[in-house]
Design a protein around this motif. Structure first.
Motif, PDB file in Angstrom:
ATOM      1  N   SER A 249       9.696   1.664  -0.396  1.00  0.00           N
ATOM      2  CA  SER A 249       9.834   0.586   0.595  1.00  0.00           C
ATOM      3  C   SER A 249       8.508  -0.126   0.796  1.00  0.00           C
ATOM      4  O   SER A 249       8.464  -1.265   1.260  1.00  0.00           O
ATOM      5  N   GLY A 250       7.409   0.569   0.476  1.00  0.00           N
ATOM      6  CA  GLY A 250       6.072   0.021   0.677  1.00  0.00           C
ATOM      7  C   GLY A 250       5.413   0.490   1.952  1.00  0.00           C
ATOM      8  O   GLY A 250       4.216   0.291   2.159  1.00  0.00           O
ATOM      9  N   SER A 251       6.175   1.145   2.836  1.00  0.00           N
ATOM     10  CA  SER A 251       5.635   1.562   4.123  1.00  0.00           C
ATOM     11  C   SER A 251       4.471   2.540   3.973  1.00  0.00           C
ATOM     12  O   SER A 251       3.474   2.449   4.698  1.00  0.00           O
ATOM     13  N   GLN A 252       4.590   3.486   3.040  1.00  0.00           N
ATOM     14  CA  GLN A 252       3.542   4.490   2.895  1.00  0.00           C
ATOM     15  C   GLN A 252       2.189   3.844   2.602  1.00  0.00           C
ATOM     16  O   GLN A 252       1.175   4.191   3.229  1.00  0.00           O
ATOM     17  N   LEU A 253       2.165   2.911   1.682  1.00  0.00           N
ATOM     18  CA  LEU A 253       0.901   2.269   1.319  1.00  0.00           C
ATOM     19  C   LEU A 253       0.302   1.534   2.512  1.00  0.00           C
ATOM     20  O   LEU A 253      -0.899   1.658   2.790  1.00  0.00           O
ATOM     21  N   THR A 254       1.112   0.794   3.231  1.00  0.00           N
ATOM     22  CA  THR A 254       0.581   0.027   4.366  1.00  0.00           C
ATOM     23  C   THR A 254       0.073   0.940   5.470  1.00  0.00           C
ATOM     24  O   THR A 254      -0.902   0.615   6.153  1.00  0.00           O
ATOM     25  N   LYS A 255       0.724   2.085   5.656  1.00  0.00           N
ATOM     26  CA  LYS A 255       0.307   2.983   6.732  1.00  0.00           C
ATOM     27  C   LYS A 255      -0.911   3.816   6.356  1.00  0.00           C
ATOM     28  O   LYS A 255      -1.716   4.174   7.220  1.00  0.00           O
ATOM     29  N   VAL A 256      -1.070   4.155   5.075  1.00  0.00           N
ATOM     30  CA  VAL A 256      -2.302   4.808   4.646  1.00  0.00           C
ATOM     31  C   VAL A 256      -3.478   3.868   4.913  1.00  0.00           C
ATOM     32  O   VAL A 256      -4.526   4.274   5.427  1.00  0.00           O
ATOM     33  N   ASP A 257      -3.287   2.612   4.575  1.00  0.00           N
ATOM     34  CA  ASP A 257      -4.298   1.598   4.851  1.00  0.00           C
ATOM     35  C   ASP A 257      -4.576   1.511   6.355  1.00  0.00           C
ATOM     36  O   ASP A 257      -5.731   1.451   6.794  1.00  0.00           O
ATOM     37  N   LYS A 258      -3.525   1.531   7.157  1.00  0.00           N
ATOM     38  CA  LYS A 258      -3.683   1.471   8.611  1.00  0.00           C
ATOM     39  C   LYS A 258      -4.432   2.695   9.127  1.00  0.00           C
ATOM     40  O   LYS A 258      -5.291   2.585  10.015  1.00  0.00           O
ATOM     41  N   GLY A 259      -4.134   3.871   8.564  1.00  0.00           N
ATOM     42  CA  GLY A 259      -4.833   5.082   8.963  1.00  0.00           C
ATOM     43  C   GLY A 259      -6.321   5.005   8.685  1.00  0.00           C
ATOM     44  O   GLY A 259      -7.155   5.393   9.520  1.00  0.00           O
TER      45      GLY A 259
END
Length: 419
Positions: A249-259
């Motif tokens: 979905s792409g969520s993991q990549l965006t949230k790793v970046d957010k972390g």
């Protein structure tokens, strides 16, 4: 409005979470079971008011994702309720794989060690904690497999009912490792995108069902930040120079970046420059195609790949993946099914880690990006391995097996080995 109609408690304890903010227009709405903005229908994500968070407080916390509870939308009492306690998985110094790929320093974040052997245990644990506080009673999801395992297990541990929807073509191992928890497992004729649409309809009809990646998606997605948090902590409270993340979905990549960004903003790490790279299978690579074409629109595709855990043809977070990758100076690549299998075998042979097909995508894409000069071989690099190879045995079954079948004698073994 996207409200389920569920009447949430009047006083919510979701830690430092203060509101849901639209990722498009910035409009804020109170914490609730909402996933789309009432003003522009853009996706919502959790907005926080973090207090003082220190390295010492985190390090003294539990050996699970709950050590980061001050940075997640969960109640302060989260540990008092049964959960699967995922997180704090291995960060492996992958020297032999680095030598094969020609990388100066390489790490493998091995999330196969979670309770149901994938990173999905992280997001589901956060979703369950939030769903409990929001007043839900049933845990549900549409899934390509790993999420099905995680939801069924977490619901069983919490004493909740589960409803899991899967494509009927899902790998048998993932079907069995969901069904064993004895929840309601429903196979649907169609691909994941068909199943996801059905879940959205059901979420509107059943007000007490928490579809983790639908009506409580803003909370669920925050669980992926813990991958970024752990990588930084395990590196000695610093950020890597490069990280390669598989895209579904792409969520993991965006949230790793957010972390990574949150750790920097809170002063937990020095906010050094890092680059984020995305990995897809060619048979389902709409985000990679958009990146290659230099466009902002992700055109949906019909998935056709052995990497079924990444087979989401209409990735909800696709545009935000493009934003994160471009902002950090990274890139997105894709690899064939043959390269996926090669990636699985390469990681197993060099580091003793048996990854599912998504892991093969990550390794093979990293190899290709290095060959293309897009990944810097002199930069410290992390590969995210998000699921266990025991779930996708069919992918490698025709490619590996005994080197020989011999009678029970030492001489026969020696002969087979050419000794």
């Amino acid at each position: 409005m996207t409200s389920t109609g569920l009447e949430a408690p009047t006083s919510l304890d979701l830690g430092s979470a203060r509101a849901l903010a639209c990722r498009e227009c910035g409009n804020k709405t109170p914490l609730a079971a909402e996933f789309a903005c009432a003003e522009c229908f853009g996706p919502l994500e959790v907005s926080y008011d973090f207090g003082s968070v220190t390295r010492e407080r985190i390090e003294s916390g539990p050996k699970s994702i709950w050590r980061y509870r001050d940075l997640l939308p969960v109640p302060s009492t989260v540990q008092q309720h049964p959960n699967t306690e995922p997180g704090l998985t291995r960060l492996i110094s992958a020297d032999r794989l680095a030598a094969e790929l020609g990388v100066r320093k390489l790490w493998v974040k091995d999330d196969t060690g979670n309770p149901t052997h994938s990173f999905k245990d992280r997001v589901v644990a956060v979703a369950l904690a939030a769903a409990r506080e929001l007043g839900f009673q049933v845990l549900a999801c549409p899934s390509t497999g790993n999420l099905a395992n995680a939801v069924a297990a977490a619901a069983a541990r919490a004493g909740w009912q589960s409803v899991v929807l899967i494509p009927s073509s899902l790998e048998r191992a993932k079907v069995l490792t969901t069904a064993v928890y004895d929840g309601a497992l429903i196979a649907v004729d169609g691909n994941y995108d068909d199943v996801n649409r059905l879940a959205t309809e059901l979420a509107a009809e059943h007000e007490d069902w928490a579809f983790v990646n639908v009506n409580v998606r803003p909370y669920y997605a925050e669980g992926s930040k813990t991958l970024g948090f752990e990588v930084a902590e395990q590196l000695g409270w610093r950020l890597p120079e490069q990280i390669v993340v598989p895209i579904a979905s792409g969520s993991q990549l965006t949230k790793v970046d957010k972390g990574f960004r949150e750790f920097g903003e809170l002063g937990l790490v020095e906010p050094t420059q890092y680059r984020v790279f995305g990995a897809q299978a060619t048979g389902c690579s709409p985000v990679s195609a958009a990146f290659r074409d230099g466009v902002d629109t992700v055109t949906p595709v019909k998935p056709d790949t052995i990497a079924r855990s990444l087979a989401i043809g209409a990735p909800a977070d696709g545009p935000y993946v493009l934003d994160a990758v471009r902002r950090t100076g990274g890139a997105i690549g894709d690899v064939t099914d043959e390269e996926v299998v090669e990636g699985i075998r390469l990681l197993a042979r060099t580091e003793g880690v048996f990854a599912e097909t998504a892991g093969g995508v990550t390794v093979a894409t990293a190899k290709k990006l290095l060959e293309q000069g897009k990944l810097d071989p002199d930069a410290e690099t992390v590969l995210l391995i998000t699921g266990d190879g025991l779930k996708t045995l069919d992918a490698v079954a025709d490619h590996i097996g005994p080197k020989a079948t011999v009678p029970p004698s030492a001489s026969a073994v020696s002969e087979a080995l050419g000794l």
